[in-house]
Design a protein around this motif. Structure first.
Motif, short mmCIF file in Angstrom:
data_model
loop_
_atom_site.label_atom_id
_atom_site.label_comp_id
_atom_site.label_asym_id
_atom_site.label_seq_id
_atom_site.Cartn_x
_atom_site.Cartn_y
_atom_site.Cartn_z
N ASP A 15 0.83 -1.21 0.00
CA ASP A 15 0.00 0.00 0.00
C ASP A 15 0.86 1.26 0.00
O ASP A 15 0.64 2.18 -0.80
CB ASP A 15 -0.93 0.01 1.22
N TRP A 19 1.11 4.09 -2.89
CA TRP A 19 0.82 5.51 -2.66
C TRP A 19 2.00 6.38 -3.10
O TRP A 19 1.81 7.42 -3.73
CB TRP A 19 0.50 5.77 -1.18
N GLU A 46 3.54 8.44 4.61
CA GLU A 46 2.62 7.32 4.38
C GLU A 46 2.33 6.48 5.61
O GLU A 46 1.27 5.85 5.71
CB GLU A 46 3.16 6.41 3.27
N VAL A 71 -3.89 10.19 -1.38
CA VAL A 71 -3.80 8.75 -1.08
C VAL A 71 -4.76 8.31 0.02
O VAL A 71 -5.09 7.12 0.12
CB VAL A 71 -2.35 8.35 -0.72
N PRO A 80 -8.41 4.05 -7.14
CA PRO A 80 -7.31 4.99 -7.44
C PRO A 80 -7.38 5.55 -8.85
O PRO A 80 -6.89 6.65 -9.11
CB PRO A 80 -6.05 4.15 -7.23
#
Length: 329
Positions: A15, A19, A46, A71, A80
């Motif tokens: 993930d 991002w 993140e 994100v 996305p």
């Protein structure tokens, strides 16, 4: 808190890498003028989102943030491809191309925006929490803002009422060290932003936000407190951004050496090191994740490139008149 397992680390790695690469692609197409206006990237921060999502119940909990907001909706479940299309200003975007970079919004997945007014989302987040409490829900709202927004008066108004009414809200200051180009040390006589909560007797504290494990633990404790009806928490997430405030930022206020020093504790690298040390994945499996992420980003770009721009008529469809408006005699 949900147990942090081998799968958690693998999901975090995939993930966070996605991002990062998603926004790297945005930076690339921004230079090509395919994305216009402002563009504020999350690179380096993140771990805040990864850790928070681990502690949240996405079937009911909500999130609201500032304009560094691409994100978060993806993490909460939004497609996305639609997010990238929105940044392109295309009709297939999350707001049909009418919101753009600073105003990503996904009501379906509990993400209440991207807000361009500095600190404007702080009382809005408290308001969302008030609505949940009023309706008898045990949902919790995460209200995120930067270190610069912590100097806004709206924060103090929201803190006061959130404590008075014991609202189920978690205030999260994403302290990346700089309000645009102004360091935290130049905006106040103290560097510990979390201490602002003490004036309202609000549970508060600092968090190592380069580590998703630390973030998950802190957010989980705050969520449990809110669900019990004990009110809000204020967490100062100590993080760092590897890119400028926005794409137009020349970054003259910091050295390249400083940035490189923080890259040594990159949250993605930290999680990858844990995966390698514990043999949670082979080199080939890690390479397969990297390739999958690359393909996912390419799919998003292709979707955005091939999507149509909105028709002119859509601009008028966004404005409406309510014929039975009850507040005008």
């Amino acid at each position: 808190m949900k147990k942090i397992t081998k799968q958690t680390y693998l999901d975090w790695y995939k993930d966070m890498l996605f991002w990062r690469k998603f926004e790297d692609k945005l930076a690339s197409v921004y230079i090509q003028q395919k994305v216009r206006g402002f563009l504020h990237l999350y690179n380096g921060q993140e771990a805040i989102l990864a850790g928070a999502l681990h502690a949240m119940d996405l079937s009911k909990d909500k999130m609201i943030t500032a304009y560094r907001n691409h994100v978060q909706p993806i993490g909460m479940g939004e497609d996305p491809k639609k997010v990238m299309a929105e940044l392109y200003g295309k009709a297939t975007g999350t707001s049909k191309g009418m919101g753009g970079s600073m105003h990503i919004f996904s009501k379906e997945f509990g993400f209440y925006g991207g807000h361009g007014i500095v600190g404007g989302q702080i009382p809005l987040g408290a308001g969302i929490a008030f609505a949940d409490k009023y309706k008898g829900s045990d949902a919790v709202t995460l209200t995120c803002f930067g270190d610069g927004a912590a100097r806004q008066g709206s924060l103090h108004e929201a803190f006061n009422l959130a404590m008075l009414w014991k609202l189920p809200v978690i205030f999260i200051c994403e302290n990346n060290g700089y309000a645009m180009g102004t360091s935290v040390e130049r905006t106040a006589n103290h560097g510990d932003i979390w201490k602002l909560g003490l004036g309202y007797e609000m549970p508060c504290g600092p968090v190592d936000a380069m580590n998703p494990i630390k973030v998950a633990e802190a957010v989980d404790e705050a969520i449990q407190r809110a669900r019990r009806g004990d009110g809000p928490t204020f967490l100062e997430m100590k993080t760092y951004r590897y890119r400028g405030h926005s794409m137009s930022d020349a970054q003259h206020y910091r050295t390249k050496e400083e940035v490189e020093e923080y890259k040594k504790i990159d949250p993605i690298t930290q999680i990858l090191d844990i995966i390698i040390e514990n043999k949670y994945a082979t080199d080939d499996e890690i390479a397969a994740i990297d390739q999958q992420v690359k393909e996912m980003v390419a799919e998003c770009e292709k979707f955005a490139e091939e999507s149509p721009y909105p028709e002119t008529q859509q601009m008028y469809d966004m404005v409406y008149e309510q014929e039975n408006y009850p507040f005008i005699s």
